[in-house]
Design a protein around this motif. Structure first.
Motif, PDB file in Angstrom:
ATOM      1  N   SER A  16      -1.753 -33.816  48.201  1.00  0.00           N
ATOM      2  CA  SER A  16      -2.521 -34.503  49.676  1.00  0.00           C
ATOM      3  C   SER A  16      -1.720 -34.533  50.318  1.00  0.00           C
ATOM      4  O   SER A  16      -0.903 -34.748  50.753  1.00  0.00           O
ATOM      5  CB  SER A  16      -2.929 -35.596  49.006  1.00  0.00           C
ATOM      6  N   THR A  17      -2.888 -34.703  51.722  1.00  0.00           N
ATOM      7  CA  THR A  17      -2.010 -34.617  53.110  1.00  0.00           C
ATOM      8  C   THR A  17      -2.139 -36.497  52.779  1.00  0.00           C
ATOM      9  O   THR A  17      -0.578 -36.867  54.144  1.00  0.00           O
ATOM     10  CB  THR A  17      -2.843 -34.587  54.031  1.00  0.00           C
ATOM     11  N   ASN A  18      -2.109 -37.536  52.370  1.00  0.00           N
ATOM     12  CA  ASN A  18      -2.188 -38.647  52.423  1.00  0.00           C
ATOM     13  C   ASN A  18      -0.815 -38.782  50.722  1.00  0.00           C
ATOM     14  O   ASN A  18      -1.269 -38.875  50.051  1.00  0.00           O
ATOM     15  CB  ASN A  18      -2.892 -39.726  51.863  1.00  0.00           C
ATOM     16  N   GLU A  27      -9.565 -36.502  48.607  1.00  0.00           N
ATOM     17  CA  GLU A  27      -8.479 -36.180  49.612  1.00  0.00           C
ATOM     18  C   GLU A  27      -7.274 -35.342  48.744  1.00  0.00           C
ATOM     19  O   GLU A  27      -6.062 -35.543  48.361  1.00  0.00           O
ATOM     20  CB  GLU A  27      -7.565 -37.848  50.298  1.00  0.00           C
ATOM     21  N   SER A  28      -8.213 -34.863  47.685  1.00  0.00           N
ATOM     22  CA  SER A  28      -6.480 -34.408  47.067  1.00  0.00           C
ATOM     23  C   SER A  28      -7.134 -33.592  46.319  1.00  0.00           C
ATOM     24  O   SER A  28      -8.169 -33.267  46.280  1.00  0.00           O
ATOM     25  CB  SER A  28      -5.561 -36.023  46.375  1.00  0.00           C
ATOM     26  N   THR A  43      -5.465 -31.479  42.813  1.00  0.00           N
ATOM     27  CA  THR A  43      -5.487 -31.773  41.291  1.00  0.00           C
ATOM     28  C   THR A  43      -5.010 -30.444  40.070  1.00  0.00           C
ATOM     29  O   THR A  43      -6.249 -30.146  39.934  1.00  0.00           O
ATOM     30  CB  THR A  43      -5.331 -32.861  40.804  1.00  0.00           C
ATOM     31  N   SER A  65      -0.669 -34.040  42.078  1.00  0.00           N
ATOM     32  CA  SER A  65      -1.554 -33.994  42.628  1.00  0.00           C
ATOM     33  C   SER A  65      -1.122 -33.795  44.056  1.00  0.00           C
ATOM     34  O   SER A  65       0.166 -34.734  44.440  1.00  0.00           O
ATOM     35  CB  SER A  65      -2.106 -35.602  42.517  1.00  0.00           C
ATOM     36  N   ARG A  89       2.727 -34.370  49.742  1.00  0.00           N
ATOM     37  CA  ARG A  89       2.348 -33.063  50.090  1.00  0.00           C
ATOM     38  C   ARG A  89       2.332 -32.285  50.385  1.00  0.00           C
ATOM     39  O   ARG A  89       3.835 -31.467  49.636  1.00  0.00           O
ATOM     40  CB  ARG A  89       2.900 -34.217  51.747  1.00  0.00           C
TER      41      ARG A  89
END
Length: 136
Positions: free
Chosen positions: A22-24, A8-9, A11, A20, A30
């Motif tokens: 991520s869209t989360n 989900e990411s 790095t 890092s 983000r």
């Protein structure tokens, strides 16, 4: 730069530390946050350099970034408006503030890299300590 892709990411290791993405936002920054932050970081440090060269001591500076995105075109940025609030004992005329703002736009490498794909504005406003302490 080397990037490692996770579930989900993504790095990367920088000299400052790991970064890092991520869209989360519970896992990483983000992408849009990093994009705006890179433009604000580049333009803000350039603004401080310009003011220092003009012998203007800066007590405090904040940059507010407002943006408009187009959901019909992959949610791309249409406009980004930066307002730099500068606390200093010095004064600037409106013309001087406009000239400094234009110098920032013309010489910030990050802004120049994306200027042709969106509208970007930069404005300098001198403020007193009370204004900044109000959370503006």
């Amino acid at each position: 730069m080397k990037f490692t892709i996770h579930e989900e990411s993504i790095t990367t290791r920088t000299t400052f530390g790991n970064l890092s993405v991520s869209t989360n936002e519970e896992i990483g920054y983000r992408p849009f946050q990093l994009f705006i932050a890179s433009l604000a970081g580049c333009s803000g440090t350039l603004l401080r350099t310009i003011l220092t060269k003009k012998r203007m001591d800066v007590a405090h500076m904040e940059i507010l970034a407002d943006y408009v995105r187009n959901p019909e075109e992959a949610n791309r940025f249409k406009e980004i408006h930066f307002t730099a609030y500068v606390q200093t004992v010095h004064t600037l005329t409106e013309k001087q503030a406009e000239r400094i703002s234009q110098l920032v736009l013309d010489h910030c490498g990050m802004i120049q890299s994306v200027m042709s794909s969106m509208e970007i504005t930069f404005e300098v406003q001198l403020v007193d300590e009370k204004y900044l302490s109000q959370g503006k």
